[in-house]
Motif scaffolding. Structure first.
Motif, PDB file in Angstrom:
ATOM      1  N   UNK A  11     -18.503 -61.921  11.346  1.00 20.28           N
ATOM      2  CA  UNK A  11     -18.289 -60.678  11.405  1.00 20.28           C
ATOM      3  C   UNK A  11     -17.121 -59.926  11.764  1.00 20.28           C
ATOM      4  N   UNK A  12     -17.085 -58.857  10.542  1.00 18.84           N
ATOM      5  CA  UNK A  12     -15.729 -58.359  10.508  1.00 18.84           C
ATOM      6  C   UNK A  12     -15.277 -57.491  11.962  1.00 18.84           C
ATOM      7  N   UNK A  13     -16.000 -57.307  12.388  1.00 15.05           N
ATOM      8  CA  UNK A  13     -15.654 -56.630  13.749  1.00 15.05           C
ATOM      9  C   UNK A  13     -15.627 -56.739  15.317  1.00 15.05           C
ATOM     10  N   UNK A  14     -15.394 -58.384  14.489  1.00 13.76           N
ATOM     11  CA  UNK A  14     -14.753 -58.805  15.881  1.00 13.76           C
ATOM     12  C   UNK A  14     -14.113 -59.897  15.195  1.00 13.76           C
ATOM     13  N   UNK A  15     -13.496 -60.096  14.517  1.00 16.98           N
ATOM     14  CA  UNK A  15     -12.529 -61.035  13.488  1.00 16.98           C
ATOM     15  C   UNK A  15     -11.564 -61.124  14.413  1.00 16.98           C
ATOM     16  N   UNK A  16     -10.707 -60.269  14.861  1.00 18.28           N
ATOM     17  CA  UNK A  16      -9.437 -59.927  15.201  1.00 18.28           C
ATOM     18  C   UNK A  16      -9.923 -60.789  17.007  1.00 18.28           C
ATOM     19  N   UNK A  17     -10.060 -60.994  17.343  1.00 19.27           N
ATOM     20  CA  UNK A  17     -10.615 -61.335  18.285  1.00 19.27           C
ATOM     21  C   UNK A  17     -10.851 -62.690  18.634  1.00 19.27           C
ATOM     22  N   UNK A  18     -11.646 -63.484  17.714  1.00 20.17           N
ATOM     23  CA  UNK A  18     -12.377 -64.445  17.531  1.00 20.17           C
ATOM     24  C   UNK A  18     -11.173 -65.503  16.202  1.00 20.17           C
ATOM     25  N   UNK A  19     -10.213 -64.737  16.094  1.00 18.47           N
ATOM     26  CA  UNK A  19      -9.521 -65.445  15.586  1.00 18.47           C
ATOM     27  C   UNK A  19      -8.245 -66.017  16.637  1.00 18.47           C
ATOM     28  N   UNK A  20      -8.104 -65.490  17.697  1.00 16.77           N
ATOM     29  CA  UNK A  20      -7.193 -65.018  19.009  1.00 16.77           C
ATOM     30  C   UNK A  20      -8.127 -66.706  19.503  1.00 16.77           C
ATOM     31  N   UNK A  21      -8.740 -66.342  19.683  1.00 17.80           N
ATOM     32  CA  UNK A  21      -9.932 -67.061  20.550  1.00 17.80           C
ATOM     33  C   UNK A  21     -10.262 -68.699  20.037  1.00 17.80           C
ATOM     34  N   UNK A  22     -10.350 -68.696  18.465  1.00 17.69           N
ATOM     35  CA  UNK A  22     -10.310 -69.934  17.952  1.00 17.69           C
ATOM     36  C   UNK A  22      -8.973 -70.787  17.984  1.00 17.69           C
ATOM     37  N   UNK A  23      -7.942 -70.233  17.938  1.00 13.61           N
ATOM     38  CA  UNK A  23      -6.748 -70.742  18.295  1.00 13.61           C
ATOM     39  C   UNK A  23      -6.602 -71.111  19.779  1.00 13.61           C
TER      40      UNK A  23
END
Length: 107
Positions: A11-23
């Motif tokens: 979901x776009x609302x968590x995209x930036x947080x998710x991208x940091x997390x997945x890395x």
């Protein structure tokens, strides 16, 4: 050789947080010792449901290594993802068997 592919629609609302997390998450999965490498890709097809879709392909050492991952590690990782992102993330997993690999050699 087996590739464990995890495709996630974010979901776009968590995209930036998710991208940091997945890395941070990918090295944790590799640290289990069950995979030799991972590739993070963005899926370029737009989904009707919206969101942004990514695929992480983990190359396992063997079928036994992947089965050990499912038994020993996957439940905790999946619980963490569910707790952190809830229904803002949709994931599905597939297994791919590498039959042969080819490359272009330049002279």
């Amino acid at each position: 050789m087996i590739i464990y592919n995890v495709t996630q629609n974010i979901d776009e609302s968590i995209h930036d947080e998710w991208l940091v997390w997945i890395k941070e998450h990918i090295p944790q999965v590799l640290a289990t010792g069950k995979f030799e490498k991972a590739t993070l890709t963005r899926v370029l097809v737009e989904e009707e449901m919206g969101g942004i879709t990514y695929s992480v392909q983990y190359k396992s050492y063997s079928r036994a290594a992947l089965d050990a991952f499912y038994k020993e590690n996957a439940p905790a990782f999946r619980a963490e993802i569910s707790k952190k992102f809830g229904d803002k993330l949709l994931a599905f997993r597939t297994e791919l068997e590498i039959l042969d690999e080819y490359s272009v050699e330049f002279k």
